[in-house]
Design an enzyme around this catalytic site. Structure first.
Site, short mmCIF file in Angstrom:
data_model
loop_
_atom_site.label_atom_id
_atom_site.label_comp_id
_atom_site.label_asym_id
_atom_site.label_seq_id
_atom_site.Cartn_x
_atom_site.Cartn_y
_atom_site.Cartn_z
N GLY A 142 58.43 38.34 79.94
CA GLY A 142 57.46 39.45 79.87
C GLY A 142 58.00 40.62 79.07
O GLY A 142 57.72 41.78 79.36
N GLY A 190 56.03 43.78 77.61
CA GLY A 190 55.29 44.66 78.51
C GLY A 190 55.88 46.06 78.59
O GLY A 190 56.85 46.39 77.89
N GLN A 191 55.31 46.87 79.48
CA GLN A 191 55.71 48.29 79.57
C GLN A 191 57.21 48.43 79.85
O GLN A 191 57.88 49.26 79.24
CB GLN A 191 54.91 49.00 80.68
N ASP A 195 58.18 36.12 75.73
CA ASP A 195 56.84 36.53 76.19
C ASP A 195 55.89 35.46 75.69
O ASP A 195 56.31 34.52 75.01
CB ASP A 195 56.46 37.92 75.66
N ARG A 252 53.74 35.53 73.36
CA ARG A 252 53.76 35.45 71.90
C ARG A 252 54.55 36.61 71.33
O ARG A 252 54.75 37.63 72.00
CB ARG A 252 52.34 35.43 71.32
N TYR A 266 48.02 40.91 94.36
CA TYR A 266 49.28 41.30 93.71
C TYR A 266 50.36 41.56 94.78
O TYR A 266 51.49 41.07 94.68
CB TYR A 266 49.00 42.56 92.90
N LYS A 291 53.82 39.62 95.70
CA LYS A 291 55.12 40.32 95.69
C LYS A 291 55.90 40.06 96.98
O LYS A 291 57.10 39.76 96.93
CB LYS A 291 54.93 41.83 95.48
P1 NAD Z 1 53.06 44.62 81.78
O1 NAD Z 1 51.72 44.22 82.24
O2 NAD Z 1 53.18 45.82 80.90
O3 NAD Z 1 53.76 43.42 80.99
C1 NAD Z 1 53.78 42.13 81.52
C2 NAD Z 1 54.18 41.18 80.40
O4 NAD Z 1 54.12 39.86 80.94
C3 NAD Z 1 53.22 41.22 79.20
O5 NAD Z 1 53.95 41.42 78.01
C4 NAD Z 1 52.53 39.86 79.22
O6 NAD Z 1 52.27 39.33 77.93
C5 NAD Z 1 53.59 39.02 79.95
N1 NAD Z 1 52.98 37.84 80.57
C6 NAD Z 1 51.84 37.74 81.28
N2 NAD Z 1 51.62 36.46 81.64
C7 NAD Z 1 52.67 35.74 81.16
C8 NAD Z 1 53.01 34.37 81.20
N3 NAD Z 1 52.22 33.47 81.81
N4 NAD Z 1 54.16 33.98 80.60
C9 NAD Z 1 54.96 34.87 79.97
N5 NAD Z 1 54.67 36.19 79.88
C10 NAD Z 1 53.53 36.61 80.47
O7 NAD Z 1 53.99 44.75 83.07
P2 NAD Z 1 55.23 45.73 83.30
O8 NAD Z 1 54.69 47.05 83.70
O9 NAD Z 1 56.17 45.64 82.18
O10 NAD Z 1 55.83 45.07 84.63
C11 NAD Z 1 56.81 44.06 84.58
C12 NAD Z 1 57.05 43.59 86.01
O11 NAD Z 1 57.43 44.73 86.81
C13 NAD Z 1 55.82 42.97 86.68
O12 NAD Z 1 56.22 41.92 87.52
C14 NAD Z 1 55.29 44.11 87.54
O13 NAD Z 1 54.61 43.62 88.68
C15 NAD Z 1 56.56 44.82 87.93
N6 NAD Z 1 56.30 46.22 88.27
C16 NAD Z 1 55.88 47.09 87.31
C17 NAD Z 1 55.62 48.40 87.66
C18 NAD Z 1 55.14 49.42 86.65
O14 NAD Z 1 54.74 50.52 87.03
N7 NAD Z 1 55.16 49.11 85.36
C19 NAD Z 1 55.77 48.82 88.99
C20 NAD Z 1 56.17 47.88 89.94
C21 NAD Z 1 56.46 46.58 89.57
C1 AKB Z 2 50.58 48.88 89.57
O1 AKB Z 2 50.03 49.99 89.73
O2 AKB Z 2 50.03 47.79 89.71
C2 AKB Z 2 52.06 48.89 89.25
C3 AKB Z 2 52.86 48.82 90.51
C4 AKB Z 2 53.19 50.06 91.24
O3 AKB Z 2 53.22 47.75 90.92
N1 AKB Z 2 52.35 50.05 88.46
#
Ligand code: NAD
Ligand code: AKB
Length: 314
Positions: free
Chosen positions: A8, A11-12, A34, A36, A141, A145
């Site tokens: 991933g 992603g963010q 990721d 792609r 979700y 988790k």
């Molecule tokens: P995001 O949505 O920005 O990025 C997720 C990435 O996963 C994307 O680039 C997407 O292309 C990739 N993805 C989706 N399905 C996929 C698959 N089948 N195979 C490969 N890649 C795939 O998410 P994020 O904010 O970067 O979060 C990353 C992780 O951290 C997640 O598990 C999320 O639950 C966790 N998380 C994030 C936050 C937050 O605030 N950003 C908070 C708590 C937990």
């Molecule tokens: C969401 O809001 O889904 C995420 C998280 C806190 O897991 N930023």
């Protein structure tokens, strides 16, 4: 950590984590994966492989050929997007994590799992939420988790695998937009402050959630994964947070740097319901005691930096 595979990575979190890790461990030692390749530093600034985490064979082969000793498994579907298509979210968040865990076990790699404040629910004590407490989440979700926190602990106990995890709060950053979560308002507000001088919040006044600035999240991942395992009484997953605020407080912080900024509300019932089911503030003492968690950014320091960076970027 010496050779690291990140899922991933577009992603963010991933776009910043990959750059951070390449500075610490060397560009060639961090494989970004990721679905792609996309333009940007994670895909283009070093090794990259296309990988759908739901494909166990492809996962195992990618891990074997890179020779990673650590998997940082970020691929996932966030909370609000998950409610729009629960079984798709379950497939990626559960089946994808199972494939990642199995590949890591097969090749003897350590494993990082990013859990969330979403692992808690309406029956959890909402203020100063303890490390060990009731976890009955009300989103698909959150159910995924909790399940994956437990499965990571199971892999540690059953197979002796080095699994570690963090319960992230809402993460705020300027490099990449968030991917469909409930805490996204706390990122969008800074973009709209710069672009329009105003923001319409989809989260209601008075709704507190935990948050953290991305540099503190990146440091927390590295610090946890490098921590002495003998000190870890918990593993999956540690409460961490840098601040807890409600929309009026982030707006007031922005006004310190942009006095004309205004905010109004158009509350989204789906995301408001999710926010209300999550804690107001976490107790992070286990993370502080067991591996030295120490965030550096409070709300005003984050606002100052976010606004300056976005002004440059936009
Ligand atoms: P995001 O949505 O920005 O990025 C997720 C990435 O996963 C994307 O680039 C997407 O292309 C990739 N993805 C989706 N399905 C996929 C698959 N089948 N195979 C490969 N890649 C795939 O998410 P994020 O904010 O970067 O979060 C990353 C992780 O951290 C997640 O598990 C999320 O639950 C966790 N998380 C994030 C936050 C937050 O605030 N950003 C908070 C708590 C937990
Ligand atoms: C969401 O809001 O889904 C995420 C998280 C806190 O897991 N930023």
């Amino acid at each position: 950590m010496k050779k690291i595979l990140v899922t991933g990575a577009n992603g963010q979190i991933g776009v910043e984590l990959v750059v951070h890790l390449r500075k610490l461990y060397g560009t060639e030692n961090v494989l970004a994966t990721d679905l792609r390749r996309t333009p940007g530093a994670a895909s283009e600034g070093g090794p990259f492989a296309a990988l759908d985490v739901r494909d166990p064979k492809a996962f195992s082969e990618t891990l074997r050929s890179f020779g990673a000793d650590t998997v940082l498994h970020l691929a996932g579907i966030l909370s609000a997007r998950g409610e729009a298509d629960p079984m798709f979210s379950w497939d990626v968040n559960v089946n994808g994590t199972c494939a990642a865990l199995e590949a890591a076990r097969e090749h003897g790699a350590a494993f990082f799992f990013p859990s969330s404040i979403a692992a808690f629910g309406p029956s959890t004590p909402s203020k100063n939420t303890p490390q060990d407490t009731l976890q009955r989440p009300s989103t698909v979700y959150g159910v995924a988790k909790v399940s994956m926190e437990l499965l990571c602990d199971y892999y540690h106990k059953k197979f002796g695998m080095d699994t570690r995890g963090l319960r992230f709060p809402g993460l705020i950053s300027y490099e990449a937009l968030p991917g469909g979560g409930t805490t996204d308002y706390a990122v969008h507000i800074y973009y709209d402050a710069i672009k329009k001088g105003s923001y319409t919040s989809f989260i209601a006044q008075g709704t507190y959630m935990d948050m953290m600035y991305m540099p503190d999240a990146l440091n927390a991942i590295v610090r946890l994964m490098e921590a002495d395992p003998a000190r870890l009484l918990h593993r999956n997953a540690f409460n961490i947070s840098a601040m807890s605020f409600e929309p009026e407080q982030i707006a007031a912080s922005i006004r310190k740097f942009m006095p004309g900024f205004t905010m109004d509300y158009d509350v989204d019932p789906l995301r408001q319901g999710i926010a209300e089911s999550w804690p107001d503030s976490l107790d992070c003492s286990a993370a502080r005691e067991e591996w030295g968690f120490a965030p550096e950014y409070d709300l005003d320091r984050m606002s100052e930096d976010m606004l300056a960076r976005l002004k440059e970027k936009l």
